[in-house]
Design an enzyme around this catalytic site. Structure first.
Site, PDB file in Angstrom:
ATOM      1  N   HIS A 258      32.719  18.453  57.089  1.00  0.00           N
ATOM      2  CA  HIS A 258      33.284  19.628  56.228  1.00  0.00           C
ATOM      3  C   HIS A 258      34.916  19.837  57.089  1.00  0.00           C
ATOM      4  O   HIS A 258      35.490  20.606  56.422  1.00  0.00           O
ATOM      5  CB  HIS A 258      32.299  20.810  56.401  1.00  0.00           C
ATOM      6  N   LYS A 260      38.558  19.764  57.602  1.00  0.00           N
ATOM      7  CA  LYS A 260      39.806  19.459  56.968  1.00  0.00           C
ATOM      8  C   LYS A 260      41.034  19.436  57.945  1.00  0.00           C
ATOM      9  O   LYS A 260      41.478  20.279  58.032  1.00  0.00           O
ATOM     10  CB  LYS A 260      39.665  20.569  55.870  1.00  0.00           C
ATOM     11  N   HIS A 489      39.075  29.937  48.652  1.00  0.00           N
ATOM     12  CA  HIS A 489      38.261  28.910  49.299  1.00  0.00           C
ATOM     13  C   HIS A 489      38.395  28.846  50.764  1.00  0.00           C
ATOM     14  O   HIS A 489      38.102  28.402  51.705  1.00  0.00           O
ATOM     15  CB  HIS A 489      38.636  27.497  48.958  1.00  0.00           C
ATOM     16  N   LYS A 491      38.451  30.383  54.486  1.00  0.00           N
ATOM     17  CA  LYS A 491      37.667  30.681  55.464  1.00  0.00           C
ATOM     18  C   LYS A 491      38.322  31.420  56.729  1.00  0.00           C
ATOM     19  O   LYS A 491      38.758  30.871  57.322  1.00  0.00           O
ATOM     20  CB  LYS A 491      36.463  29.767  56.046  1.00  0.00           C
TER      21      LYS A 491
END
Length: 606
Positions: A258, A260, A489, A491
């Site tokens: 996950h 990025k 989107h 976090k």
């Protein structure tokens, strides 16, 4: 014939989910023949591997179902039938009272218009608005001139924290934001090679984001795909001779790659970018995402000590340790490159997760214990700080357990609440936990409408097991940045003063609210178990020379009048707005058919 309906009571009322054949019929587009509308063909699937929620979003974008057609069906929704007359605040998942409100207030000023007239007027205004937006925002779709690019970098100082550009909002709200094309622009360096770490990757789209002169430069893509999805990714990469793929090992069930991150090697130096966006068009189009853009790291002078390139936050050593966890020869080459550059100007701390079971000294290397360790060693207790709320923002939610004591409070909150090495307060001084997650109405009235919900893969199966969690939820609201309708989107996790004036710290990361991302204890707390790869950066006031040890809250992230040194640009409005009695969290895999979204459509995920 009706199959069983399942329901669950929570602090916000009762959920009712109907999986009846009757309701499924409302999810068929009446404008098409039954043979073509009930089955969505394979060409509607994304050309890149992704989650089931994103696949459903893509299908609905290509084959939308109009509300006005469904509204002509006089049959009452089976979900409506199941709703008790006494259930005034019923959380009927496909038809709440709040969802039934028309979008006139969003798109049309004349609220006295009928439903049909409202939709037509909204459609005309939308067409006119789209035409005007296309003209007004043309220069914001791609990197602007050199002054604009450098102005953007200056607005991010000293934190180098940015939001992504959003198509369809006023230009002033994109003034301090970046698009992926900006990040890869020649204005930021003469690119020689790069690495892209990500979860969801559209390779043809990604290649086009690079300037034409860089599209044949070596590109290494780190992914976590397996079997069929891996084969599709390799097929997508096949036309590009410069693209290499590296599969991250995911031997633990339900783990994901996950992270990025971008590693950009320039003729002039090296840059690290840690962000929250997937490498697909939708994530860089009309969503709010977070980006940390490192300084341009110069090469270390020949003969200089290697330790000279380390920062006070030990960023380089932590980045090397994270890359080493992949055990990849391809990344070993990049570790050697990092050793050759001076990262001493870095002011953020790296907070990562890698799959595995960790004991002893390794237990605090990753996940929420890594965050706890940094906070313990690099912050100091704040007078009265034990009452400062903890805020979490995320786009996906894992299984938390039967109540808040199973993980959320016993482990995760214990890490977030850490401030220095002081004695932990107990009892009434426990800090409140406030969670930001889009409501159904947030998604429905967003720029993208219901398809935006494909980025929030919270399933009904998980939601029904933990209705207690939803009492912590707050609506997405970002009016000061003009982004309330650009779904988040991003976090982030932070600790804020009760009056919403100050921050103790701020974290932007790829990690959602889940044990898989943050880790959970095993063997009576002696072992940390993590399933996924995640990465983020932590901003501590002390690392930026702020003597008070606290950030002030920059309420208007575009304002030039606030003290830039001490004011951190929080990407949501404070104070937070708690869910109302009829609000409920977005759940992707159930229908919403009784109110139109901003595009006049309904949501049928199947």
């Amino acid at each position: 014939m009706h199959r069983t309906a399942s329901s669950q009571r929570s602090d916000h009322g009762k959920w009712t989910l109907s999986s009846s054949d009757d309701e499924a019929e409302k999810c068929v587009n009446p404008s098409t023949s039954s043979s073509s509308s009930s089955v969505i063909r394979d060409e509607s699937l994304p050309r890149y591997p992704c989650s089931d929620a994103r696949k459903a979003s893509q299908k609905r974008k290509l084959n939308p179902l109009k509300f006005k057609e469904a509204a002509h069906n006089k049959d009452v929704s089976p979900a409506k039938k199941l709703k008790s007359d006494k259930d005034d605040s019923g959380w009927c998942m496909s038809s709440s009272d709040e969802e039934s409100k028309p979008l006139g207030k969003v798109k049309v000023k004349k609220e006295e218009q009928g439903p049909q007239e409202t939709l037509q007027t909204a459609s005309l205004k939308k067409t006119s608005s789209q035409r005007q937006t296309a003209q007004t925002h043309e220069k914001y779709k791609t990197p602007s001139d050199s002054r604009d690019a450098w102005d953007v970098l200056q607005t991010g100082e000293p934190f180098r924290f940015y939001l992504t550009k959003v198509n369809g909002i006023k230009p002033k709200y994109n003034a301090g934001a970046l698009h992926i094309k900006d990040i890869l622009s020649p204005l930021f360096g003469t690119l020689e090679s790069s690495v892209q770490f990500n979860y969801c990757i559209d390779i043809p789209w990604l290649v086009k984001q690079y300037p034409e002169e860089y599209r044949k430069k070596p590109l290494l893509i780190i992914h976590g795909e397996k079997r069929e999805s891996k084969a599709r990714l390799h097929e997508a990469a096949h036309p590009y001779e410069n693209v290499r793929l590296c599969q991250a090992k995911l031997d633990i069930a339900f783990g994901t790659h996950h992270t990025k991150m971008m590693l950009l090697l320039y003729k002039e130096g090296l840059r690290v970018v840690i962000h929250t966006s997937n490498l697909i068009h939708d994530d860089w189009h009309q969503k709010t995402q977070g980006i940390w853009l490192s300084p341009l790291y110069p090469r270390i002078a020949e003969g200089a000590s290697i330790s000279a390139g380390e920062s006070a936050t030990h960023f380089r050593a932590d980045l090397m340790a994270y890359l080493a966890s992949y055990n990849s020869p391809s990344l070993k080459e990049w570790m050697d490159i990092i050793k050759q550059h001076d990262l001493s100007e870095t002011r953020v701390y790296l907070v990562g997760s890698t799959p595995g079971r960790y004991q002893g000294n390794d237990k605090e290397k990753w996940g929420h214990l890594r965050l706890r360790k940094i906070l313990r060693e690099n912050t100091s207790p704040i007078p009265g700080g034990e009452n400062w709320p903890l805020i979490g923002q995320f786009s996906s939610i894992g299984s938390m357990g039967a109540d808040n004591t199973k993980w959320l409070y016993s482990e995760f909150r214990e890490s977030l609440r850490t401030l220095g090495t002081g004695v932990k307060p107990v009892g009434k001084t426990d800090p409140p936990l406030l969670l930001i997650y889009p409501s159904v109405d947030n998604v429905r009235t967003s720029l993208e409408g219901y398809p935006a919900g494909g980025s929030f893969p919270y399933s009904i199966q998980t939601a029904q097991k933990q209705p207690w969690l939803h009492s912590y939820f707050h609506r997405w609201k970002a009016e000061t940045s003009g982004r309330s309708r650009a779904m988040p989107h991003i976090k982030t996790y932070t600790r804020v003063s009760p009056d919403s004036q100050e921050l103790a710290w701020f974290l932007v990361t790829s990690a959602n609210l889940s044990k898989a991302a943050w880790g959970s204890f095993e063997k009576k707390g002696t072992q940390m178990f993590i399933r996924s790869y995640e990465l983020g950066v932590l901003f501590l006031p002390s690392a930026f020379g702020i003597d008070t040890g606290l950030y002030s809250v920059k309420r208007n992230i575009y304002s030039a009048n606030e003290d830039c040194k001490n004011a951190f640009p929080v990407p949501f409005d404070l104070p937070l707005e708690h869910y109302g009695g009829k609000d409920r969290p977005w759940v992707w895999n159930i229908p919403y058919v009784n109110a139109p979204d901003t595009n006049g459509n309904i949501w049928c995920p199947k």
